[in-house]
Design an enzyme around this catalytic site. Sequence first.
Site, mmCIF file in Angstrom:
data_model
loop_
_atom_site.group_PDB
_atom_site.id
_atom_site.type_symbol
_atom_site.label_atom_id
_atom_site.label_comp_id
_atom_site.label_asym_id
_atom_site.label_seq_id
_atom_site.Cartn_x
_atom_site.Cartn_y
_atom_site.Cartn_z
ATOM 1 N N ASP A 1 -4.238 -2.785 -3.308
ATOM 2 C CA ASP A 1 -5.733 -2.358 -3.053
ATOM 3 C C ASP A 1 -5.321 -1.424 -4.092
ATOM 4 O O ASP A 1 -6.556 -0.020 -4.627
ATOM 5 C CB ASP A 1 -6.098 -1.168 -2.429
ATOM 6 C CG ASP A 1 -5.302 -0.176 -1.383
ATOM 7 O OD1 ASP A 1 -4.744 -0.191 -1.919
ATOM 8 O OD2 ASP A 1 -5.700 -0.406 -0.524
ATOM 9 N N HIS B 1 -10.242 -0.528 2.580
ATOM 10 C CA HIS B 1 -10.434 -0.685 3.631
ATOM 11 C C HIS B 1 -12.154 -1.223 3.966
ATOM 12 O O HIS B 1 -12.981 -0.752 4.449
ATOM 13 C CB HIS B 1 -10.820 1.125 3.894
ATOM 14 C CG HIS B 1 -9.648 2.282 3.614
ATOM 15 N ND1 HIS B 1 -8.578 1.953 4.851
ATOM 16 C CD2 HIS B 1 -9.284 2.845 2.714
ATOM 17 C CE1 HIS B 1 -7.235 2.289 4.217
ATOM 18 N NE2 HIS B 1 -8.097 3.170 3.004
ATOM 19 N N ASP C 1 0.581 -1.271 0.481
ATOM 20 C CA ASP C 1 -0.074 0.103 0.051
ATOM 21 C C ASP C 1 0.991 1.452 -0.342
ATOM 22 O O ASP C 1 1.798 1.315 0.252
ATOM 23 C CB ASP C 1 -0.896 0.366 1.290
ATOM 24 C CG ASP C 1 -1.869 1.220 1.019
ATOM 25 O OD1 ASP C 1 -2.513 1.275 -0.057
ATOM 26 O OD2 ASP C 1 -2.586 1.008 2.281
ATOM 27 N N GLY C 2 -0.028 2.278 -0.128
ATOM 28 C CA GLY C 2 0.778 3.480 -0.488
ATOM 29 C C GLY C 2 -0.464 4.210 -0.300
ATOM 30 O O GLY C 2 -1.186 4.643 -0.565
ATOM 31 N N GLU D 1 2.868 3.865 -4.023
ATOM 32 C CA GLU D 1 2.043 2.245 -4.190
ATOM 33 C C GLU D 1 2.756 2.435 -5.442
ATOM 34 O O GLU D 1 3.430 0.248 -4.628
ATOM 35 C CB GLU D 1 0.507 2.852 -5.543
ATOM 36 C CG GLU D 1 0.122 3.001 -4.300
ATOM 37 C CD GLU D 1 -1.122 2.339 -3.393
ATOM 38 O OE1 GLU D 1 -0.559 1.168 -3.336
ATOM 39 O OE2 GLU D 1 -2.841 2.597 -3.310
ATOM 40 N N ASP E 1 -1.319 -0.622 5.551
ATOM 41 C CA ASP E 1 -2.221 1.169 5.105
ATOM 42 C C ASP E 1 -1.602 1.701 6.633
ATOM 43 O O ASP E 1 -0.971 2.943 5.976
ATOM 44 C CB ASP E 1 -3.863 1.015 5.365
ATOM 45 C CG ASP E 1 -3.955 2.231 5.196
ATOM 46 O OD1 ASP E 1 -3.672 3.470 4.361
ATOM 47 O OD2 ASP E 1 -5.101 2.789 5.953
#
Length: 150
Positions: free
Chosen positions: A76, A130, A16-17, A54, A140
């Site tokens: 994501d 999320h 994640d980023g 990301e 995250d």
Amino acid sequence: MSEASGERPRVEIWTDGGCKPNPGPGGWGALLVCRGQEKELLGGDPETTNNRMELTAAAEALEALKRPCIVTLHTDSEYLRNGITRWHTGWVRRKWRNAAGDPVANMDLWQRILEAAKPHEIDWLWVKGHSGDENNERVDQLATRGREEL
């Protein structure tokens, strides 16, 4: 992240980023899981974009693998997944130009990911952010830490 010689290790990766604001200070996080062992990675950049973070997370995670692996990479980011599974072949064919003829954004990171991915067999999976995926929530939080620890 290694196994006995002969068999390719199976590795699950979550990445994640993000940025706050975007563009602005950003962070990235990655979780690598192999045979019950876990490795967390994180970092940040004082002036970047969410997409760059990301991509950096994926590049860093793949570069952390020390030998060829069978990888399932969970992200994501539709930008990352689509870029690596759908768009990059056209970019390469057009000498790193997009369909409009403009230079591909974040070309340096796309090239880094493609190079890091070469020795591996990778299944790129998109997960809704999320939405209760425990490891997606974990990366995250790592990305947030990466940004906050700048």
